[in-house]
Enzyme design. Structure first.
Site, short mmCIF file in Angstrom:
data_model
loop_
_atom_site.label_atom_id
_atom_site.label_comp_id
_atom_site.label_asym_id
_atom_site.label_seq_id
_atom_site.Cartn_x
_atom_site.Cartn_y
_atom_site.Cartn_z
N ALA A 69 -1.73 -1.83 -1.62
CA ALA A 69 -0.82 -2.93 -0.99
C ALA A 69 -1.29 -3.04 0.47
O ALA A 69 -1.50 -4.31 0.98
CB ALA A 69 0.53 -2.89 -1.31
N THR A 70 -1.16 -1.90 1.33
CA THR A 70 -1.22 -2.18 2.40
C THR A 70 -2.79 -2.40 2.83
O THR A 70 -2.81 -3.47 3.71
CB THR A 70 -1.22 -0.48 2.95
OG1 THR A 70 0.17 0.12 2.76
CG2 THR A 70 -1.53 -0.51 4.55
N ASN A 146 11.86 -3.44 -0.83
CA ASN A 146 11.54 -1.87 -1.12
C ASN A 146 12.64 -1.03 -0.65
O ASN A 146 12.61 0.29 -1.06
CB ASN A 146 10.16 -1.55 -0.52
CG ASN A 146 10.07 -2.11 0.90
OD1 ASN A 146 10.16 -2.97 1.56
ND2 ASN A 146 10.23 -0.78 1.86
N GLN A 174 7.22 -4.31 -5.18
CA GLN A 174 8.03 -3.43 -5.98
C GLN A 174 8.47 -4.29 -7.04
O GLN A 174 9.34 -3.88 -8.20
CB GLN A 174 9.44 -3.74 -4.93
CG GLN A 174 9.03 -2.66 -3.86
CD GLN A 174 9.24 -1.05 -4.35
OE1 GLN A 174 9.58 -0.76 -5.50
NE2 GLN A 174 8.67 -0.24 -3.32
N HIS A 196 0.44 2.23 -7.76
CA HIS A 196 1.21 3.40 -8.06
C HIS A 196 2.62 3.30 -8.02
O HIS A 196 3.47 4.21 -8.18
CB HIS A 196 0.91 4.53 -6.72
CG HIS A 196 1.44 4.11 -5.46
ND1 HIS A 196 2.60 4.60 -4.77
CD2 HIS A 196 1.02 3.16 -4.53
CE1 HIS A 196 2.65 4.31 -3.84
NE2 HIS A 196 1.83 3.19 -3.44
N THR A 232 -17.85 0.53 -3.01
CA THR A 232 -18.14 0.71 -4.50
C THR A 232 -16.58 0.73 -5.10
O THR A 232 -15.78 1.38 -4.86
CB THR A 232 -18.63 2.16 -4.92
OG1 THR A 232 -19.86 2.10 -4.01
CG2 THR A 232 -18.87 2.11 -6.26
N CYS A 320 7.56 4.89 3.48
CA CYS A 320 6.85 4.97 4.70
C CYS A 320 7.35 5.20 5.87
O CYS A 320 6.86 5.39 7.11
CB CYS A 320 6.19 3.52 4.82
SG CYS A 320 5.14 3.18 3.11
N1 PLP Z 1 4.81 -3.38 0.16
C1 PLP Z 1 6.03 -2.52 -0.42
C2 PLP Z 1 6.98 -3.71 -0.79
C3 PLP Z 1 6.10 -1.49 -0.66
O1 PLP Z 1 7.23 -0.93 -1.07
C4 PLP Z 1 5.02 -0.44 -0.42
C5 PLP Z 1 4.82 0.88 -0.55
O2 PLP Z 1 5.92 1.82 -0.27
C6 PLP Z 1 3.86 -1.15 0.15
C7 PLP Z 1 3.94 -2.43 0.34
C8 PLP Z 1 2.52 -0.42 0.48
O3 PLP Z 1 1.83 0.08 -0.90
P1 PLP Z 1 0.36 0.94 -0.78
O4 PLP Z 1 1.21 2.20 -0.88
O5 PLP Z 1 -0.05 0.54 -2.09
O6 PLP Z 1 -0.38 0.79 0.33
#
Ligand code: PLP
Length: 373
Positions: A69-70, A146, A174, A196, A232, A320
Site C-alpha cells: 500500500a505504501t 487503521n 484495512q 499482508h 519484474t 508504523c
Molecule cells: N494504509 C493503511 C491504512 C495501513 O494500515 C497500512 C499498514 O499498516 C498501510 C497503508 C501500509 O501498507 P503496506 O505495509 O502494504 O505498505
C-alpha cells in the site's frame, strides 16, 4: 504467543503459502519472450482478471501491482502531482495512514503540494465541508481507519468528490477482506490495498482505478504494469495475494461471525470484572477491531509493554509508528485536549484464527493490570 495485532499484519494462510510455493519454484518472468515468460504473462493476466472480479473492477488493466500500500500511495500522490505539473491542491484528513500524511508532507515541503485537512469528530468520522473555498485537485480519504477501525462515510466522500469534480484517492488497506468492498460502487479514482493485511504475503499490494493511466511512473526501468511500475512482477506473490482475497471474500461472513463473537465475550469479561473502559470512535467499526482507553489509563505504551511481558501482543496504535513513543495523532485529532484518552488508547485486533480461550486470557491479563492500577 497469543497475537492480537492483526491490523498490523496477518500470518500468511496455509492455502496461500501453497499457491506461492507452487509458483515460486518456477522461473516466472512475465517480460521474457520464451514459453516460460508467456506462461508468467498468462498467470499474471489471470490474476489481474480474478482480482478485478473479486473487487468489482470494470477493467483489469486498471490494476497496478506494487510492493504494498505504501508504494501504491506514493505512486498515486507523486504520480498525479507530476502529471499535473504544478502545485497540487489536496484535501486530506488528520486520520490518514503515515504513507499518505508523510508523502503529502514531503510534497508540501518541496513546494509541490498545498494540503488542507478536514476536521474529524469524536466518532472518528470526517466532516465533509459544505462548500469549497478554493479549488481542490485531489481528495484523500481512507475507507477504514487503521488505529480505531472506524469505517468512514465513503458514500458522502464519493458524492462530494464527484459534485466538485475532484479525483479521490481512497486507502482501503484495512477494509479489504473484512467488509464488502466493491470498487465500482465505491467510485474512487484510485483505491489502495495491501496483501499482508488479508492473510496474503507481505511485499505485494496494488493501486486500482480508472485513473491509473493519468499517473507518471515513479520507478524507471522496464515497461511493466503498462509502464506504470517498472520492475519484474512478483508473480508468485501476486498469485498468493489474489488467492488470499478470494478466500477472504468466500469466508467473509463466517469470519465476521467469529470476530463478533470474540468481541462480545472479550468486553463481557471486562465488564463482569468491573473494568471501566472507553472504546475510541463510534460504530460502524471493522469486525474484531477496537481501540480502548482504560479508566485508570496507563500510557498506552506502558500497557502494551506490560501485556507483551505477559505474552500478549497488542498495539499502542499503528505499527508504523512503533518505536516512537508519542500520542496517536488520530486519537489526538478525535479528542483534542483529552490527553489521557489519546495517550491511553490501546489497539486490539482479532483475526480469523484467534481462539476464544486466547481472548479470555487477554481479558484476564488486562483485568489483572487494571486492578494493579
Ligand atoms: N494504509 C493503511 C491504512 C495501513 O494500515 C497500512 C499498514 O499498516 C498501510 C497503508 C501500509 O501498507 P503496506 O505495509 O502494504 O505498505
Amino acid at each position: 504467543m497469543p497475537y492480537f495485532d492483526y491490523a498490523a499484519t496477518t500470518p500468511c494462510d496455509a492455502r496461500v503459502l501453497e499457491t506461492i510455493a507452487d509458483h515460486a519454484r518456477m522461473p516466472l518472468n512475465a517480460s521474457s519472450v520464451h514459453q516460460m515468460g508467456q506462461r508468467a504473462r498468462r498467470l499474471l493476466t489471470e490474476a489481474r482478471e480474478r482480482l478485478a472480479g473479486c473487487l468489482g473492477v470494470t477493467d483489469p488493466a486498471w490494476i497496478v501491482f506494487t510492493s504494498g500500500a505504501t508504494e501504491a500511495v506514493n505512486l498515486a500522490l507523486r504520480g498525479y502531482q507530476e502529471t499535473l505539473g504544478r502545485r497540487m491542491r489536496v484535501l486530506s484528513s488528520p486520520i490518514e495512514h503515515a504513507c499518505v500524511t508523510d508523502t503529502l508532507a514531503a510534497l508540501a515541503e518541496h513546494g509541490r503540494a498545498d494540503v488542507e485537512r478536514l476536521a474529524v469528530v469524536p466518532s472518528g468520522r470526517l466532516l465533509m465541508p459544505e462548500t469549497l473555498r478554493d479549488p481542490i485537485d485531489l481528495l484523500c480519504i481512507m475507507h477504514a481507519n487503521n488505529e480505531t477501525g472506524v469505517i468512514q462515510d465513503v458514500t458522502t466522500a464519493r458524492d462530494f468528490a464527484r459534485d466538485n469534480g475532484i479525483v479521490w484517492l481512497c486507502d482501503a488497506s484495512q477494509s479489504l477482506g473484512k467488509i464488502p468492498l466493491d470498487l465500482g460502487v465505491l467510485g474512487a479514482d484510485w483505491t489502495v490495498v495491501s496483501s499482508h493485511k488479508v492473510y496474503g504475503p507481505t511485499g505485494v499490494g496494488c493501486l486500482i482505478g480508472p485513473a491509473v493511466k493519468r499517473l507518471e511512473s515513479q520507478l524507471t526501468g522496464g515497461p511493466q504494469e503498462d509502464e506504470r511500475r517498472a520492475g519484474t512482477q512478483a508473480v508468485a506473490l501476486i498469485l498468493g495475494f489474489v488467492r488470499a482475497v478470494e478466500l477472504a471474500i468466500a469466508d467473509m461472513e463466517s469470519r465476521r461471525a467469529h470476530l463478533d463473537h470474540l468481541e462480545h465475550v472479550f468486553f463481557d469479561r471486562l465488564d463482569q470484572a468491573g473494568v471501566v473502559w472507553r472504546r475510541n470512535g463510534e460504530a460502524p467499526f471493522l469486525p474484531g477491531f477496537f481501540n480502548v482507553t482504560f479508566d485508570n489509563a496507563a500510557e498506552a505504551m506502558d500497557a502494551v509493554i506490560a501485556l507483551d511481558q505477559m505474552g500478549f501482543q497488542v498495539s499502542p496504535g499503528s505499527a508504523c509508528s512503533t518505536g516512537v513513543v508519542s500520542i496517536s495523532p488520530v486519537l489526538e485529532a478525535m479528542y483534542p485536549g483529552d490527553c489521557v484518552r489519546a495517550a491511553g488508547g490501546v489497539r486490539v485486533t482479532f483475526g480469523k484464527d484467534t481462539a476464544e480461550r486466547e481472548v479470555f486470557a487477554l481479558a484476564d491479563a488486562i483485568i489483572k493490570l487494571w486492578k494493579k492500577g
